[in-house]
Design an enzyme around this catalytic site. Structure first.
Site, PDB file in Angstrom:
ATOM      1  N   GLU A 205     -40.887 -54.018  41.562  1.00  0.00           N
ATOM      2  CA  GLU A 205     -41.762 -53.562  42.642  1.00  0.00           C
ATOM      3  C   GLU A 205     -41.922 -54.618  43.720  1.00  0.00           C
ATOM      4  OE1 GLU A 205     -45.322 -52.776  45.008  1.00  0.00           O
ATOM      5  OE2 GLU A 205     -44.959 -54.494  43.685  1.00  0.00           O
ATOM      6  N   GLU A 206     -42.001 -55.877  43.319  1.00  0.00           N
ATOM      7  CA  GLU A 206     -42.246 -56.942  44.292  1.00  0.00           C
ATOM      8  C   GLU A 206     -41.062 -57.162  45.232  1.00  0.00           C
ATOM      9  OE1 GLU A 206     -45.021 -57.997  44.847  1.00  0.00           O
ATOM     10  OE2 GLU A 206     -46.229 -58.042  43.031  1.00  0.00           O
TER      11      GLU A 206
ATOM     12  N   ASP B 122     -52.097 -58.701  40.155  1.00  0.00           N
ATOM     13  CA  ASP B 122     -50.989 -57.874  40.673  1.00  0.00           C
ATOM     14  C   ASP B 122     -49.766 -58.008  39.771  1.00  0.00           C
ATOM     15  OD1 ASP B 122     -49.360 -56.343  42.276  1.00  0.00           O
ATOM     16  OD2 ASP B 122     -48.996 -57.936  43.724  1.00  0.00           O
TER      17      ASP B 122
END
Length: 362
Positions: free
Chosen positions: A128-129, A99
């Site tokens: 994004e995280e 990921d």
């Protein structure tokens, strides 16, 4: 693709601890990946709230992209050992291996190697995280657009065409402080909060196995009290709720409407505040681009089956703009965990599927 070169570059990228609190490392991961793409392309750079991102394309002026490849280079925190990649057979262990640094690296190579006439762009983000608002969402707000988007989150070369919606809420309970030796003189806010949580979980019980329905995670509970011998006068719980498009209690509702609904599940005097409500993601499974990407996956010996994801990704921002986006990435397991790994047998087929798909885009 030279897999030995890819693995060497991948291990170097995975060794960069590009977590949200390390701005310099986010920049380093971005510059490293841009270096893999190489010269001869236009690179637009963006910064929002300290989070860098880039948009790469051919030509001097940004086009309306026919296809956009989207990858994120940030990772969740890990131990120092997780930023020391190690291989075990066909598995490459490291924070971000699944990921999604390796998928992003393969996307960068596929973009680089695609035919020059293909109107494709590469979007690299570093947030994004932590929500995606300063990367993908910010670029969309600056006018970046596409007909179709491939997001490289892990999928084992299957296509994610549906994801759950996301909302976060805080449940606040108030009471009355007192000495803990005389609890009848106080009103324990923690106990009131526990009853409120029980009320919510009675409707949305904790799932014991994978199921496509709304789920509620009690992420954190806090109280302002610092003394053990004191009845707490306030308590707050943070809820992370992932809901399906079919759940009418959340889908299509405003934050105020959702707050009123959750409040109705709680005892009196408990207040619910909803911070955000983000809609589910959906892409047309009958769309021509979806079908073409599916054929490209099948040509590599993979099923290209459709998946539904419980987690939210940057695909939701494109859905909100009426743009079909699918998640399509390499395989692996252990996302965000201590033994995260990428399945190296999926890397070359993933790259070839992307190049095959892009070569057919007009």
């Amino acid at each position: 693709m030279d897999i030995r070169e890819f693995l060497a570059l991948g291990e170097e990228l995975l060794a960069i601890p590009s977590t949200a609190d390390r701005g310099a490392e986010l920049e380093r991961a971005l510059e490293f990946t841009l270096g893999v793409v190489g010269p001869g392309f236009t690179v637009e750079r963006f910064v929002s709230n300290g989070k860098p991102s880039a948009l790469v394309y051919r030509g001097a002026r940004r086009p309306q992209f026919r296809v956009l490849l989207n990858g994120h280079l940030d990772v969740v925190p890990g131990t120092p050992e997780q930023f020391q990649p190690r291989r075990d057979g066909d598995r490459l262990f490291a924070r971000g291996a699944q990921d999604m640094k390796l998928s992003a690296l393969a996307q960068a190579m596929a973009f680089r190697d695609a035919p020059a006439e293909v109107p494709v762009g590469l979007q690299l983000v570093t947030d994004e995280e932590v929500g995606g608002y300063d990367g993908t969402a910010f670029q969309l707000a600056q006018g970046v657009s596409a007909d179709f988007v491939v997001i490289g989150e892990y999928s084992g070369l299957r296509l994610v065409v549906e994801s759950k919606g996301l909302l976060t809420a805080r449940v606040r309970a108030s009471g009355r402080a007192a000495h803990s030796a005389y609890p009848w003189l106080g009103d324990n806010a923690v106990l009131k909060l526990m009853r409120a949580i029980d009320g919510v979980l009675a409707v949305y019980p904790v799932a014991a196995e994978e199921v496509w329905r709304t789920t509620v995670n009690v992420a954190r509970v806090e109280t302002g009290g610092t003394a053990v011998n004191q009845v707490p006068a306030d308590a707050t719980a943070w809820l992370d709720i992932r809901y399906t498009a079919e759940d009418g209690d959340f889908a299509g509702r405003t934050p105020d409407e959702v707050a009123a609904y959750l409040t109705s599940l709680c005892p009196a005097d408990v207040v619910v505040e909803v911070d955000r409500v983000e809609p589910p993601h959906h892409a047309d499974p009958e769309g021509a681009d979806v079908a073409a990407l599916q054929r490209a996956a099948r040509a590599q010996g993979y099923s290209g089956d459709f998946l539904r994801k419980h987690g939210a990704a940057d695909s939701r921002f494109y859905h909100q703009h009426g743009i079909d986006a699918v998640i399509f990435g390499i395989g692996g397991d252990g996302q965000h965990g201590p033994d995260e790994y990428a399945d190296l047998t999926t890397v070359e087929p993933y790259y070839r599927a992307l190049v095959d798909f892009l070569s057919g885009v007009r």
